[in-house]
Design a protein around this motif. Sequence first.
Motif, PDB file in Angstrom:
ATOM      1  N   ARG A 136     -74.161 -83.504 -22.462  1.00  0.00           N
ATOM      2  CA  ARG A 136     -74.901 -82.251 -22.626  1.00  0.00           C
ATOM      3  C   ARG A 136     -73.998 -81.054 -22.312  1.00  0.00           C
ATOM      4  O   ARG A 136     -73.951 -80.073 -23.066  1.00  0.00           O
ATOM      5  N   THR A 137     -73.257 -81.144 -21.221  1.00  0.00           N
ATOM      6  CA  THR A 137     -72.335 -80.072 -20.840  1.00  0.00           C
ATOM      7  C   THR A 137     -71.237 -79.909 -21.896  1.00  0.00           C
ATOM      8  O   THR A 137     -70.874 -78.787 -22.272  1.00  0.00           O
ATOM      9  N   HIS A 138     -70.734 -81.026 -22.378  1.00  0.00           N
ATOM     10  CA  HIS A 138     -69.697 -81.021 -23.415  1.00  0.00           C
ATOM     11  C   HIS A 138     -70.202 -80.347 -24.689  1.00  0.00           C
ATOM     12  O   HIS A 138     -69.529 -79.484 -25.258  1.00  0.00           O
ATOM     13  N   ARG A 139     -71.387 -80.710 -25.142  1.00  0.00           N
ATOM     14  CA  ARG A 139     -71.931 -80.134 -26.372  1.00  0.00           C
ATOM     15  C   ARG A 139     -72.207 -78.644 -26.211  1.00  0.00           C
ATOM     16  O   ARG A 139     -71.997 -77.865 -27.130  1.00  0.00           O
ATOM     17  N   ARG A 140     -72.695 -78.263 -25.041  1.00  0.00           N
ATOM     18  CA  ARG A 140     -72.962 -76.846 -24.785  1.00  0.00           C
ATOM     19  C   ARG A 140     -71.657 -76.037 -24.873  1.00  0.00           C
ATOM     20  O   ARG A 140     -71.607 -74.981 -25.514  1.00  0.00           O
ATOM     21  N   ALA A 141     -70.591 -76.539 -24.253  1.00  0.00           N
ATOM     22  CA  ALA A 141     -69.294 -75.844 -24.278  1.00  0.00           C
ATOM     23  C   ALA A 141     -68.749 -75.784 -25.700  1.00  0.00           C
ATOM     24  O   ALA A 141     -68.226 -74.740 -26.132  1.00  0.00           O
ATOM     25  N   ALA A 142     -68.869 -76.880 -26.446  1.00  0.00           N
ATOM     26  CA  ALA A 142     -68.384 -76.901 -27.832  1.00  0.00           C
ATOM     27  C   ALA A 142     -69.150 -75.893 -28.682  1.00  0.00           C
ATOM     28  O   ALA A 142     -68.564 -75.157 -29.485  1.00  0.00           O
ATOM     29  N   LYS A 143     -70.452 -75.848 -28.502  1.00  0.00           N
ATOM     30  CA  LYS A 143     -71.280 -74.895 -29.251  1.00  0.00           C
ATOM     31  C   LYS A 143     -70.868 -73.463 -28.934  1.00  0.00           C
ATOM     32  O   LYS A 143     -70.688 -72.637 -29.831  1.00  0.00           O
ATOM     33  N   GLU A 144     -70.701 -73.170 -27.655  1.00  0.00           N
ATOM     34  CA  GLU A 144     -70.318 -71.813 -27.265  1.00  0.00           C
ATOM     35  C   GLU A 144     -68.961 -71.434 -27.844  1.00  0.00           C
ATOM     36  O   GLU A 144     -68.776 -70.304 -28.315  1.00  0.00           O
ATOM     37  N   LEU A 145     -68.021 -72.362 -27.853  1.00  0.00           N
ATOM     38  CA  LEU A 145     -66.697 -72.097 -28.412  1.00  0.00           C
ATOM     39  C   LEU A 145     -66.802 -71.802 -29.906  1.00  0.00           C
ATOM     40  O   LEU A 145     -66.279 -70.803 -30.397  1.00  0.00           O
ATOM     41  N   ILE A 146     -67.488 -72.662 -30.637  1.00  0.00           N
ATOM     42  CA  ILE A 146     -67.588 -72.496 -32.087  1.00  0.00           C
ATOM     43  C   ILE A 146     -68.337 -71.210 -32.444  1.00  0.00           C
ATOM     44  O   ILE A 146     -67.892 -70.438 -33.295  1.00  0.00           O
ATOM     45  N   VAL A 147     -69.443 -70.961 -31.771  1.00  0.00           N
ATOM     46  CA  VAL A 147     -70.213 -69.742 -32.057  1.00  0.00           C
ATOM     47  C   VAL A 147     -69.383 -68.503 -31.739  1.00  0.00           C
ATOM     48  O   VAL A 147     -69.374 -67.541 -32.515  1.00  0.00           O
ATOM     49  N   SER A 148     -68.664 -68.508 -30.620  1.00  0.00           N
ATOM     50  CA  SER A 148     -67.856 -67.327 -30.279  1.00  0.00           C
ATOM     51  C   SER A 148     -66.751 -67.095 -31.309  1.00  0.00           C
ATOM     52  O   SER A 148     -66.459 -65.952 -31.665  1.00  0.00           O
TER      53      SER A 148
END
Length: 115
Positions: free
Chosen positions: A93-105
């Motif tokens: 969950r933490t990994h996916r959240r960080a990946a999402k934030e990176l891609i969206v940014s």
Amino acid sequence: PLARAIENMDQALDRDDLEGWAAADDAFHAELVRLGGNSRVKSIVAMMSDQVRRARAVTLYMRPLPIKSNHDHRLVYDAIRDGKPDAAAEIHRTHRRAAKELIVSLLEKHKLHRI
């Protein structure tokens, strides 16, 4: 299959093959979904997979090398192997959240957020 996907991700990074890394990453996540055995999750992932792949394809060469991503995958695998599903879920969950934030940014920074 999870361990092999992680090996493939590591080998792809060693070759500077980001597209190979992305394919192995897809295989890792597909196997997690399969192992979960939840048909509802499978349907949601299938519905969103095209959009996720397009966003990642656009940002793949903009992002830092996904070394931490590989590390996170290894932690998820280790937790599953050790019979700690709650730990595996939280790490992922933490990994996916960080990946999402990176891609969206990255999409926002480069004015590509409409993809």
